[in-house]
Design a protein around this motif. Sequence first.
Motif, mmCIF file in Angstrom:
data_model
loop_
_atom_site.group_PDB
_atom_site.id
_atom_site.type_symbol
_atom_site.label_atom_id
_atom_site.label_comp_id
_atom_site.label_asym_id
_atom_site.label_seq_id
_atom_site.Cartn_x
_atom_site.Cartn_y
_atom_site.Cartn_z
ATOM 1 N N SER A 141 11.700 -19.781 66.327
ATOM 2 C CA SER A 141 12.701 -20.823 66.562
ATOM 3 C C SER A 141 12.958 -21.678 65.336
ATOM 4 N N MET A 142 12.128 -21.544 64.314
ATOM 5 C CA MET A 142 12.268 -22.365 63.108
ATOM 6 C C MET A 142 13.164 -21.662 62.098
ATOM 7 N N PRO A 143 14.184 -22.326 61.580
ATOM 8 C CA PRO A 143 15.008 -21.716 60.526
ATOM 9 C C PRO A 143 14.152 -21.340 59.326
ATOM 10 N N VAL A 144 14.487 -20.222 58.700
ATOM 11 C CA VAL A 144 13.657 -19.731 57.610
ATOM 12 C C VAL A 144 13.630 -20.703 56.442
ATOM 13 N N PHE A 145 14.729 -21.425 56.203
ATOM 14 C CA PHE A 145 14.737 -22.366 55.087
ATOM 15 C C PHE A 145 13.831 -23.558 55.365
ATOM 16 N N LEU A 146 13.716 -23.967 56.647
ATOM 17 C CA LEU A 146 12.823 -25.066 56.995
ATOM 18 C C LEU A 146 11.371 -24.650 56.794
ATOM 19 N N PHE A 147 11.045 -23.421 57.173
ATOM 20 C CA PHE A 147 9.692 -22.917 56.945
ATOM 21 C C PHE A 147 9.409 -22.842 55.457
ATOM 22 N N GLY A 148 10.404 -22.457 54.676
ATOM 23 C CA GLY A 148 10.226 -22.427 53.227
ATOM 24 C C GLY A 148 9.977 -23.802 52.651
ATOM 25 N N VAL A 149 10.681 -24.797 53.147
ATOM 26 C CA VAL A 149 10.465 -26.182 52.686
ATOM 27 C C VAL A 149 9.039 -26.640 52.995
ATOM 28 N N LEU A 150 8.553 -26.294 54.184
ATOM 29 C CA LEU A 150 7.179 -26.652 54.554
ATOM 30 C C LEU A 150 6.169 -25.971 53.627
ATOM 31 N N LEU A 151 6.408 -24.711 53.298
ATOM 32 C CA LEU A 151 5.509 -24.018 52.373
ATOM 33 C C LEU A 151 5.507 -24.680 51.004
ATOM 34 N N ILE A 152 6.675 -25.081 50.533
ATOM 35 C CA ILE A 152 6.762 -25.762 49.236
ATOM 36 C C ILE A 152 6.001 -27.082 49.268
ATOM 37 N N PHE A 157 3.283 -29.115 46.347
ATOM 38 C CA PHE A 157 3.094 -30.537 46.100
ATOM 39 C C PHE A 157 1.749 -31.064 46.595
ATOM 40 N N ASN A 158 1.317 -30.613 47.766
ATOM 41 C CA ASN A 158 0.057 -31.132 48.311
ATOM 42 C C ASN A 158 -1.163 -30.437 47.702
ATOM 43 N N LEU A 159 -1.177 -29.118 47.689
ATOM 44 C CA LEU A 159 -2.337 -28.367 47.197
ATOM 45 C C LEU A 159 -2.204 -27.948 45.737
ATOM 46 N N LEU A 184 5.338 -17.391 47.723
ATOM 47 C CA LEU A 184 5.876 -18.217 48.807
ATOM 48 C C LEU A 184 7.158 -17.642 49.402
ATOM 49 N N PRO A 185 8.123 -17.183 48.607
ATOM 50 C CA PRO A 185 9.306 -16.549 49.215
ATOM 51 C C PRO A 185 8.949 -15.335 50.065
ATOM 52 N N ILE A 186 8.006 -14.532 49.589
ATOM 53 C CA ILE A 186 7.593 -13.356 50.361
ATOM 54 C C ILE A 186 6.921 -13.775 51.654
ATOM 55 N N VAL A 187 6.071 -14.800 51.586
ATOM 56 C CA VAL A 187 5.389 -15.291 52.790
ATOM 57 C C VAL A 187 6.398 -15.820 53.800
ATOM 58 N N ALA A 188 7.402 -16.544 53.323
ATOM 59 C CA ALA A 188 8.408 -17.112 54.232
ATOM 60 C C ALA A 188 9.168 -16.009 54.963
ATOM 61 N N LEU A 189 9.620 -14.984 54.232
ATOM 62 C CA LEU A 189 10.357 -13.892 54.857
ATOM 63 C C LEU A 189 9.450 -13.069 55.770
ATOM 64 N N THR A 190 8.216 -12.820 55.333
ATOM 65 C CA THR A 190 7.292 -12.023 56.131
ATOM 66 C C THR A 190 6.957 -12.708 57.446
ATOM 67 N N ALA A 191 6.679 -14.001 57.393
ATOM 68 C CA ALA A 191 6.271 -14.729 58.598
ATOM 69 C C ALA A 191 7.368 -14.730 59.651
ATOM 70 N N ALA A 260 18.248 -19.118 47.642
ATOM 71 C CA ALA A 260 18.862 -20.402 47.311
ATOM 72 C C ALA A 260 17.820 -21.517 47.303
ATOM 73 N N LEU A 261 16.885 -21.463 48.243
ATOM 74 C CA LEU A 261 15.857 -22.495 48.333
ATOM 75 C C LEU A 261 14.901 -22.434 47.146
ATOM 76 N N PHE A 262 14.449 -21.221 46.799
ATOM 77 C CA PHE A 262 13.476 -21.063 45.717
ATOM 78 C C PHE A 262 14.133 -20.778 44.369
ATOM 79 N N ASN A 263 15.456 -20.788 44.335
ATOM 80 C CA ASN A 263 16.205 -20.578 43.089
ATOM 81 C C ASN A 263 15.846 -19.237 42.444
#
Length: 315
Positions: A141-152, A157-159, A184-191, A260-263
Amino acid sequence: MTRYLIRRSLTAVVVLIGIAFATFTLLHVIAPSPGRAALGVRATPQAVHDYNQAHGYLKPFLVQFLDYLNQLLHGDLGFSFVLNQSVTAILGERAPLSAFLSGTSVTLAILIAIPLGIYQAVKRNSIGDNIATVISFTLFSMPVFLFGVLLIQIFVFNLNLVNPNVPQSQTLAGALADFKDIILPIVALTATNVATYSRYQRSSALDVLAQDYIKVARAKGLSTRLVLLRHLVRNAALPMVTLVGLSIPALLAGNLLIEALFNINGLGLLFVNSLQRQDFQVLLAYTLVGAVLTVVGNFVADIALTVADPRIRLV
């Protein structure tokens, strides 16, 4: 099989021509004067008119479309006057990186989703099944770009585990120079793919587990391991063949958002930039690529399904 291939090929040609015509018409309505987009708002009306006339944009609409089809038959996707480069060359530069992202994410998703879905079916309503279901529905239910933002936010930034700037090379070898930067892009698409595939796999496995031949195999004393490997896995994985084939064109949309998110300099980012620059030749070619992937995905899914299940016949 030969008759089926010929019929499907002819249907595919008609579909692709129809999509090309619809897209060409839409772009013609949106931007009837490509010269204005190519020369800029400061160009004089005479310069725009001369540009359109020199490149055939003042011809009747149907003549323009037939000229475009003739170009396609000769392998010419047009010329980007914004980038001053042929569209075929532009797509050829960006396609390997996008294909790598798509291929890697789909492969990993299949390797994870099939055993996960079967585990959930065998352990139905267990704690593990419920946890996997919650995670799958959340990712689905989560848009892929939102999941990508969370990964970033978490891993950059945090870790501070990965570089916030992915490799900007347009070649696959250059982008893979530092592999961890494209994890991270691969993880976002895979998940997101796992969330979809595992639900279908679980449902299919539950249907197979309710079949009589599974009950007979268990009644004969076969171990659970043999029942799963010999009877469940292959039959339960059949819907995945169709799902993967039909999801091939959807990878373009996923890549568009993630790139677009990860340029990332792939086809997705090219499409976004072309929208902003009003580079209509690139937009039209990108749409046709999506149409070809849709037709090929359906075709491959049908053929692969008949190979995996001899009971199915092509008609």
